[in-house]
Motif scaffolding. Structure first.
Motif, short mmCIF file in Angstrom:
data_model
loop_
_atom_site.label_atom_id
_atom_site.label_comp_id
_atom_site.label_asym_id
_atom_site.label_seq_id
_atom_site.Cartn_x
_atom_site.Cartn_y
_atom_site.Cartn_z
N TYR A 41 -0.55 -14.58 -11.65
CA TYR A 41 0.34 -14.07 -12.69
C TYR A 41 -0.45 -13.33 -13.76
O TYR A 41 -1.56 -13.71 -14.12
CB TYR A 41 1.13 -15.21 -13.32
CG TYR A 41 2.13 -15.81 -12.37
CD1 TYR A 41 3.29 -15.12 -12.02
CD2 TYR A 41 1.92 -17.05 -11.78
CE1 TYR A 41 4.20 -15.65 -11.13
CE2 TYR A 41 2.82 -17.59 -10.89
CZ TYR A 41 3.96 -16.88 -10.57
OH TYR A 41 4.85 -17.41 -9.69
N THR A 42 0.15 -12.28 -14.28
CA THR A 42 -0.48 -11.47 -15.30
C THR A 42 -0.57 -12.24 -16.62
O THR A 42 0.41 -12.81 -17.08
CB THR A 42 0.33 -10.18 -15.53
OG1 THR A 42 0.48 -9.51 -14.27
CG2 THR A 42 -0.36 -9.26 -16.50
N LEU A 45 -1.74 -7.36 -20.94
CA LEU A 45 -1.90 -5.93 -20.68
C LEU A 45 -2.94 -5.44 -21.68
O LEU A 45 -2.81 -5.69 -22.89
CB LEU A 45 -0.59 -5.19 -20.86
CG LEU A 45 -0.59 -3.71 -20.53
CD1 LEU A 45 -0.84 -3.48 -19.04
CD2 LEU A 45 0.72 -3.06 -20.95
N TYR A 69 -3.73 -4.49 -16.11
CA TYR A 69 -3.15 -5.82 -16.03
C TYR A 69 -4.30 -6.81 -15.92
O TYR A 69 -5.15 -6.67 -15.04
CB TYR A 69 -2.26 -5.97 -14.80
CG TYR A 69 -0.90 -5.34 -14.93
CD1 TYR A 69 -0.03 -5.71 -15.95
CD2 TYR A 69 -0.46 -4.39 -14.01
CE1 TYR A 69 1.23 -5.14 -16.06
CE2 TYR A 69 0.80 -3.82 -14.11
CZ TYR A 69 1.64 -4.21 -15.14
OH TYR A 69 2.88 -3.64 -15.24
N TYR A 71 -5.56 -10.57 -15.01
CA TYR A 71 -5.14 -11.75 -14.24
C TYR A 71 -5.99 -12.98 -14.52
O TYR A 71 -5.53 -14.10 -14.35
CB TYR A 71 -5.19 -11.45 -12.74
CG TYR A 71 -4.26 -10.35 -12.34
CD1 TYR A 71 -2.89 -10.57 -12.30
CD2 TYR A 71 -4.74 -9.09 -12.03
CE1 TYR A 71 -2.03 -9.55 -11.94
CE2 TYR A 71 -3.88 -8.07 -11.67
CZ TYR A 71 -2.53 -8.30 -11.63
OH TYR A 71 -1.68 -7.29 -11.28
N GLY A 86 -8.82 -7.69 -13.44
CA GLY A 86 -7.54 -7.03 -13.57
C GLY A 86 -7.41 -5.85 -12.66
O GLY A 86 -8.30 -5.56 -11.85
N TYR A 89 -3.22 0.14 -14.28
CA TYR A 89 -1.78 0.33 -14.30
C TYR A 89 -1.45 1.78 -14.67
O TYR A 89 -2.11 2.35 -15.53
CB TYR A 89 -1.15 -0.62 -15.31
CG TYR A 89 0.30 -0.34 -15.59
CD1 TYR A 89 1.27 -0.75 -14.70
CD2 TYR A 89 0.70 0.35 -16.73
CE1 TYR A 89 2.61 -0.51 -14.94
CE2 TYR A 89 2.03 0.60 -16.97
CZ TYR A 89 2.99 0.17 -16.08
OH TYR A 89 4.30 0.43 -16.31
#
Length: 124
Positions: A41-42, A45, A69, A71, A86, A89
């Protein structure tokens, strides 16, 4: 005839690509912080404040202004830098989207926190 060509092709490939050997790479950290047990799950940002060129396959390239993103966040050890994991994006970075890798946390600023990284997971 076909069998002979296949054997020749196989031998040529064997000479061109000898047995693969691995390269030992030091672990960046023994533990990481995640939002869940699988680090799927993230957490947040982040926006890249500067360019970063990946030194090896564990890392991702980032360009100033890119959104990433996040993680997981590696738990800093000794004199090592602090790294986060990450993926890039945004439509303009489609060629890099989906590739997860590490980058220095000092080169990004968190724009939005989705959830707290409160699970400590051992790295593998």
């Amino acid at each position: 005839m076909t069998l002979i060509l296949l054997v020749i092709l196989f031998l040529c490939l064997g000479v061109a690509y000898p047995g693969v050997t691995g390269i030992f790479m030091d672990k960046l950290a023994s533990k990481k912080l995640c939002a869940d047990e699988e680090c799927a799950y993230t957490i947040s940002l982040a926006r890249a404040e500067d360019d970063y060129n990946a030194p090896d396959c564990r890392f991702i390239n980032i360009k100033k202004g890119q959104l990433i993103y996040v993680y997981s966040k590696l738990v800093k050890e000794r004199e090592a830098g602090e790294f986060w994991a990450g993926s890039v994006y945004g439509e303009q970075y489609e060629d890099q989207m989906g590739t997860v890798g590490y980058f220095p946390s000092s080169l990004v600023s968190e724009q939005y926190v989705y959830q707290e990284a409160n699970k400590t997971i051992p790295t593998t």
